[in-house]
Design a protein around this motif. Structure first.
Motif, PDB file in Angstrom:
ATOM      1  N   GLY A 126       0.782  -1.233   0.000  1.00 12.26           N
ATOM      2  CA  GLY A 126       0.000   0.000   0.000  1.00 12.26           C
ATOM      3  C   GLY A 126       0.807   1.273   0.000  1.00 12.26           C
ATOM      4  O   GLY A 126       0.269   2.339   0.292  1.00 12.26           O
ATOM      5  N   GLY A 127       2.085   1.184  -0.334  1.00  9.98           N
ATOM      6  CA  GLY A 127       2.927   2.379  -0.294  1.00  9.98           C
ATOM      7  C   GLY A 127       2.639   3.388  -1.373  1.00  9.98           C
ATOM      8  O   GLY A 127       3.160   4.506  -1.332  1.00  9.98           O
ATOM      9  N   LEU A 128       1.820   3.044  -2.365  1.00 11.24           N
ATOM     10  CA  LEU A 128       1.487   3.988  -3.458  1.00 11.24           C
ATOM     11  C   LEU A 128       0.140   4.681  -3.215  1.00 11.24           C
ATOM     12  O   LEU A 128      -0.295   5.455  -4.077  1.00 11.24           O
ATOM     13  CB  LEU A 128       1.450   3.232  -4.798  1.00 11.24           C
ATOM     14  CG  LEU A 128       2.777   2.604  -5.244  1.00 11.24           C
ATOM     15  CD1 LEU A 128       2.595   1.954  -6.601  1.00 11.24           C
ATOM     16  CD2 LEU A 128       3.900   3.647  -5.307  1.00 11.24           C
ATOM     17  N   GLU A 129      -0.520   4.422  -2.084  1.00  7.41           N
ATOM     18  CA  GLU A 129      -1.793   5.084  -1.809  1.00  7.41           C
ATOM     19  C   GLU A 129      -1.548   6.572  -1.502  1.00  7.41           C
ATOM     20  O   GLU A 129      -0.669   6.919  -0.731  1.00  7.41           O
ATOM     21  CB  GLU A 129      -2.493   4.428  -0.618  1.00  7.41           C
ATOM     22  CG  GLU A 129      -2.900   3.004  -0.894  1.00  7.41           C
ATOM     23  CD  GLU A 129      -3.558   2.362   0.313  1.00  7.41           C
ATOM     24  OE1 GLU A 129      -3.781   3.089   1.298  1.00  7.41           O
ATOM     25  OE2 GLU A 129      -3.833   1.155   0.271  1.00  7.41           O
ATOM     26  N   CYS A 130      -2.366   7.433  -2.109  1.00  3.33           N
ATOM     27  CA  CYS A 130      -2.188   8.876  -1.953  1.00  3.33           C
ATOM     28  C   CYS A 130      -2.285   9.303  -0.489  1.00  3.33           C
ATOM     29  O   CYS A 130      -1.572  10.188  -0.026  1.00  3.33           O
ATOM     30  CB  CYS A 130      -3.241   9.635  -2.778  1.00  3.33           C
ATOM     31  SG  CYS A 130      -3.191   9.241  -4.531  1.00  3.33           S
ATOM     32  N   GLY A 131      -3.217   8.654   0.243  1.00  3.06           N
ATOM     33  CA  GLY A 131      -3.456   9.046   1.623  1.00  3.06           C
ATOM     34  C   GLY A 131      -2.304   8.783   2.560  1.00  3.06           C
ATOM     35  O   GLY A 131      -2.286   9.276   3.681  1.00  3.06           O
ATOM     36  N   LYS A 132      -1.301   7.984   2.124  1.00  7.54           N
ATOM     37  CA  LYS A 132      -0.140   7.746   2.987  1.00  7.54           C
ATOM     38  C   LYS A 132       0.666   9.030   3.219  1.00  7.54           C
ATOM     39  O   LYS A 132       1.318   9.178   4.246  1.00  7.54           O
ATOM     40  CB  LYS A 132       0.784   6.697   2.346  1.00  7.54           C
ATOM     41  CG  LYS A 132       0.150   5.315   2.196  1.00  7.54           C
ATOM     42  CD  LYS A 132      -0.100   4.657   3.542  1.00  7.54           C
ATOM     43  CE  LYS A 132      -0.646   3.257   3.363  1.00  7.54           C
ATOM     44  NZ  LYS A 132      -0.917   2.601   4.652  1.00  7.54           N
ATOM     45  N   CYS A 133       0.632   9.916   2.232  1.00  2.08           N
ATOM     46  CA  CYS A 133       1.407  11.154   2.343  1.00  2.08           C
ATOM     47  C   CYS A 133       0.521  12.407   2.358  1.00  2.08           C
ATOM     48  O   CYS A 133       0.845  13.395   3.016  1.00  2.08           O
ATOM     49  CB  CYS A 133       2.417  11.261   1.192  1.00  2.08           C
ATOM     50  SG  CYS A 133       3.587   9.895   1.101  1.00  2.08           S
ATOM     51  N   HIS A 134      -0.552  12.381   1.588  1.00  2.00           N
ATOM     52  CA  HIS A 134      -1.387  13.570   1.397  1.00  2.00           C
ATOM     53  C   HIS A 134      -2.676  13.450   2.207  1.00  2.00           C
ATOM     54  O   HIS A 134      -3.499  12.586   1.961  1.00  2.00           O
ATOM     55  CB  HIS A 134      -1.740  13.754  -0.081  1.00  2.00           C
ATOM     56  CG  HIS A 134      -0.519  13.936  -0.955  1.00  2.00           C
ATOM     57  ND1 HIS A 134       0.188  15.110  -1.001  1.00  2.00           N
ATOM     58  CD2 HIS A 134       0.101  13.068  -1.792  1.00  2.00           C
ATOM     59  CE1 HIS A 134       1.204  14.973  -1.830  1.00  2.00           C
ATOM     60  NE2 HIS A 134       1.182  13.749  -2.327  1.00  2.00           N
ATOM     61  N   TYR A 135      -2.819  14.346   3.173  1.00  2.00           N
ATOM     62  CA  TYR A 135      -4.029  14.354   3.977  1.00  2.00           C
ATOM     63  C   TYR A 135      -5.126  15.119   3.249  1.00  2.00           C
ATOM     64  O   TYR A 135      -6.255  15.048   3.581  1.00  2.00           O
ATOM     65  CB  TYR A 135      -3.778  15.006   5.345  1.00  2.00           C
ATOM     66  CG  TYR A 135      -3.015  14.110   6.300  1.00  2.00           C
ATOM     67  CD1 TYR A 135      -2.456  12.900   5.874  1.00  2.00           C
ATOM     68  CD2 TYR A 135      -2.883  14.455   7.630  1.00  2.00           C
ATOM     69  CE1 TYR A 135      -1.784  12.086   6.744  1.00  2.00           C
ATOM     70  CE2 TYR A 135      -2.216  13.639   8.522  1.00  2.00           C
ATOM     71  CZ  TYR A 135      -1.647  12.440   8.079  1.00  2.00           C
ATOM     72  OH  TYR A 135      -0.975  11.648   8.946  1.00  2.00           O
TER      73      TYR A 135
END
Length: 420
Positions: A411-420
């Motif tokens: 799941g390291g490519l999910e946007c929510g991992k970095c962008h709130y």
């Protein structure tokens, strides 16, 4: 006092007889019209109004345009009437783009006549000056009787009020005199008792110290509780620009939450529904049966926001956004993803938002604090029968076999991992 009671009793009997007579005359005069109004509101207001066009034409003056026999045939089975080749029926069918009117074969001819009587009564703005001499005389007599009856009731009410006012003033004077005498007698005693208690309390140093300690403890507890609840808005219920009833929509009509809040399935935010979602139903549903044939004031606000003309059924060029007031707020540093909870975990909306299907106006049901979230995570079972955990299991199997595993695999490519 006995004389006053006797007078009041006689006045009450006279008032009661006058009201009974007035009620009997009014009921007899409007019996057919009331029955027609009841049938009209239950069966007709979804498509028709008296003074304006809704889905169907305005019905004001329709009893003057067509005969009673023609209207009865049209109401009971308009399609059969059109098929018979009646010119007026065919013309109306063509004028309204061949829209099919509901047939009311369950209504008797007398019931349809009652409806027509109600329409005729609502169509007349003022009583006609010229008419049959007999009818005019009956109306005048009834009106004069009602006027004199009402005047009699008003006069009797004034007499009763005057008599009661005199009695009340007399009683007030007696009570005031007695109260003043009692207070004058008790005031010195109460003052002496209070001064004696205060002097004894001040001289007792241990009692004073204990009282101060209790006061400090009480203030400390109150202050701690107040500071602990800063930012917690349980029960917050702001006034919204439109009185949208979740109880009616989600409870009575059983509309799914995600029909309006579709973002809860696929994104971080549940999303606020656009007014066009409301119009999926309310372009025809106006609740006019509850407002004497007029459009509901709250539904009218949606029309104004979209610049929608319900008579022409067209949109204008001046739409305005509905300024809803947000109820559930999280701090900026807290990340919450609706899709992770609703789609992956299968959490019901009511778990966090409470029984919204019973709320006339929505309020914040849960505290939404960190402690509340942690407690939920401690007791909630993980549902592993979904794609996310299937991919995670495959990644672990790859590690066991000595294969390479990257962050993208978990799941390291999910946007929510970095962008709130």
């Amino acid at each position: 006092m006995r004389n006053i009671s006797s007078v009041l009793g006689k006045l009450a009997r006279v008032v009661s007889m006058s009201l009974v007579l007035l009620f009997a005359v009014t009921t007899l005069h409007a019996q057919d019209v009331k029955e027609g109004e009841k049938i009209f509101k239950s069966k007709c207001t979804s498509c028709h109004a008296i003074g304006r066009k809704v889905v169907g034409p305005a019905l004001k003056g329709v009893t003057d345009k067509q005969s009673e026999e023609w209207l009865i045939k049209w109401v009971k089975n308009s399609q059969a009437f059109i098929a018979s080749g009646d010119k007026d029926a065919v013309a109306i069918f063509e004028e309204y783009n061949k829209s099919v009117m509901t047939s009311f074969t369950d209504l008797s001819d007398d019931q349809v006549k009652s409806v027509l009587a109600y329409i005729k009564a609502e169509s007349v703005e003022k009583p006609k000056e010229a008419g049959a001499p007999g009818e005019a005389a009956k109306d005048d007599n009834a009106n004069l009787f009602m006027i004199f009856g009402l005047l009699g009731v008003v006069v009797l009410a004034i007499v009763v009020i005057v008599v009661l006012n005199r009695v009340i003033r007399t009683l007030e004077k007696v009570i005031a005199t007695n109260q003043a005498a009692v207070e004058a007698d008790e005031e010195p005693k109460n003052s002496k008792k209070f001064l004696s208690f205060a002097q004894g309390f001040i001289k007792n140093k241990k009692l004073v110290g204990f009282a101060v300690l209790m006061l400090v403890a009480l203030l400390a507890v109150g202050g701690w509780k107040t500071m602990w609840n800063i930012g917690v808005h349980t029960g917050y219920q702001p006034v919204q620009p439109i009185k949208f009833s979740h109880q009616l929509h989600a409870g009575v009509n059983k509309i799914e939450c995600q029909y309006c809040h579709g973002g809860a399935f696929k994104s971080k935010n549940a999303s606020i529904p656009s007014a066009n979602v409301c119009m999926n139903c309310h372009n025809t549903v106006t609740a006019s049966e509850h407002y004497d044939g007029e459009i509901s004031p709250e539904i009218a606000k949606i029309y104004r926001a979209l610049d929608w003309d319900p008579e022409k059924r067209t949109y204008g060029d001046n739409p305005k956004p509905i300024q809803w007031v947000r109820i559930h707020n999280l701090p900026d540093f807290a990340y919450f993803n609706h899709s992770q909870h609703v789609t992956v975990a299968g959490v019901a909306c009511q778990t966090c938002h409470g029984p919204v299907e019973t709320m006339e106006e929505v309020y914040q049901y849960s505290p939404l604090t960190m402690k509340w979230c942690v407690e939920c995570h401690k007791k909630t079972d993980v549902k592993s029968d979904n794609k996310y955990y299937e991919e995670l299991i495959k990644a672990h199997e790859s590690i066991k076999k000595g294969e390479k595993m990257t962050a993208a695999m978990i799941g390291g490519l999910e946007c929510g991992k970095c962008h709130y």
